[in-house]
Design an enzyme around this catalytic site. Sequence first.
Site, short mmCIF file in Angstrom:
data_model
loop_
_atom_site.label_atom_id
_atom_site.label_comp_id
_atom_site.label_asym_id
_atom_site.label_seq_id
_atom_site.Cartn_x
_atom_site.Cartn_y
_atom_site.Cartn_z
CD GLU A 1 -2.21 2.05 7.17
OE1 GLU A 1 -2.93 1.38 7.94
OE2 GLU A 1 -0.97 1.93 7.14
CG HIS B 1 -0.38 0.12 2.53
ND1 HIS B 1 -0.19 1.34 3.14
CD2 HIS B 1 0.06 -0.81 3.41
CE1 HIS B 1 0.34 1.15 4.34
NE2 HIS B 1 0.50 -0.14 4.52
#
Length: 482
Positions: free
Chosen positions: A252, A200
């Site tokens: 997240e 990510h």
Amino acid sequence: MRKFIQSIMLLALSAQLFAQSSDWVYATMTHESALSLQSSHPSGIVILATEGNVSAVQIQHQLAPSLKSGNLHGPGYIYRTDAQDAVQALTKNAPKKFNILDFTITEDMFVNEVLGMVSQENLGNTILELENYGSRFHTTSSGRQAALDLKEKWQEMAQAANREDITVELFQHQLTQQRSVILTIPGTEVPNEIVVIGGHLDSGDWSLQTNAPGADDNASGIATMTETLRILLAKNFHPKRTVQIMAYAAEEIGLVGSNEIATQYNNQNKNVVAMAQFDMTNYNGSSVDVGLINDAQFTSSELNLFWVELMEHYNSTGEHRITYGTTACGYGCSDHVSWTENGYLASFPFESSFGEHNPFVHSEEDTFAAMNNDASHSVKFVKLALEFVIEIAKVSTMSTQELNKTDIQIVVQNRDLIYQFNSSNKSLNSMAIYDSSARNVLSKNQLNASGRISLQGIPSGYYIAVFKDNQGKSHSKKFLLK
């Protein structure tokens, strides 16, 4: 099923009497986490339904850190668009799309050429570049710009290598304005089979949006993949299978980016043969270099077995030595979960044993300076990424079958392992068999060049036999015990 969904919708509607703000989200998480949160924050969660060890919930997202008992990594849940999406995810049962026995180690010549090319300086520079955005949280302008800049960087790298066949695209999401970045190296022989490495791009969380440097979590993973790309380009790597490198948006807040991509790939019947997640690679907090995440419902134990085979083959001794063990998050802690949920073989080699990882993640102190401005631990993960990509995608520019003949042959017959070692100048010292949790289930010493080893008492499943010769070299073979 329709009546069940309707009853769930009514329950969710009643929950809205005290949940009318954007602070609430729908999600799935482990049932254990849901019960724990219900006990500690009864007004902050509504459990909609449970199937096995997974619950569909409506949750106040700011309570997510309490799901992880202080081990702040990932969101702790998978974001869902609404109650129906959350409940239906409980019965999503996509079949696995590939057989781990089809993965072989044949590319010794090419892999050994690239392992010494990894630049610690390049890794550090990329980590600092990403840290300097200040925050890459998905709602921030800097987070959105980071995706645009990474696309441009990867594109310029491909263009500098005169690789017009390589594409770099932005994936536009429904649930976030931040984009994911996807680089594609097309396969020359079986382009419909895809090998994915990903990590990510975003940083921070709902409580850390504006000052979230995210040097380890996860600038280190993006740096690992960028350096892997640089080396593959420098070696003019043309794979037989298609290789995709992905930088995911909005991990997240519940694996949003990877979940949309993996779901779309599944809906389009794309054949991703294997996926590896690189999320935090630069903090050396354990006695082992790599912790293979082995949460049974979130990772592929069979693919973990291939990681063991790779590391025993390429990293057991010498300058490229990498030590490893298995560990568990205990929850859906990163983007590999999105791929597992969609029926793909997914894995997550982590920077340490879980709980011994970087203590500064999800804080203002997650900086390169806090890691002593040293990217040496990420060097190991670039080597792993190279081995994974090259051995699964294969190299189309050489005849590996002629160049890499194995010294060891095995066959399993009547619950006996029959082996033959073919070498005129080496002898066998030992043999160990490991299961998919990397646990040693059988060991033998002082072996003859050929023989038969009883496997009685060992449960059915996938295993790896690791033979070591008198020069310290490992010779590994996977097998299925029925």
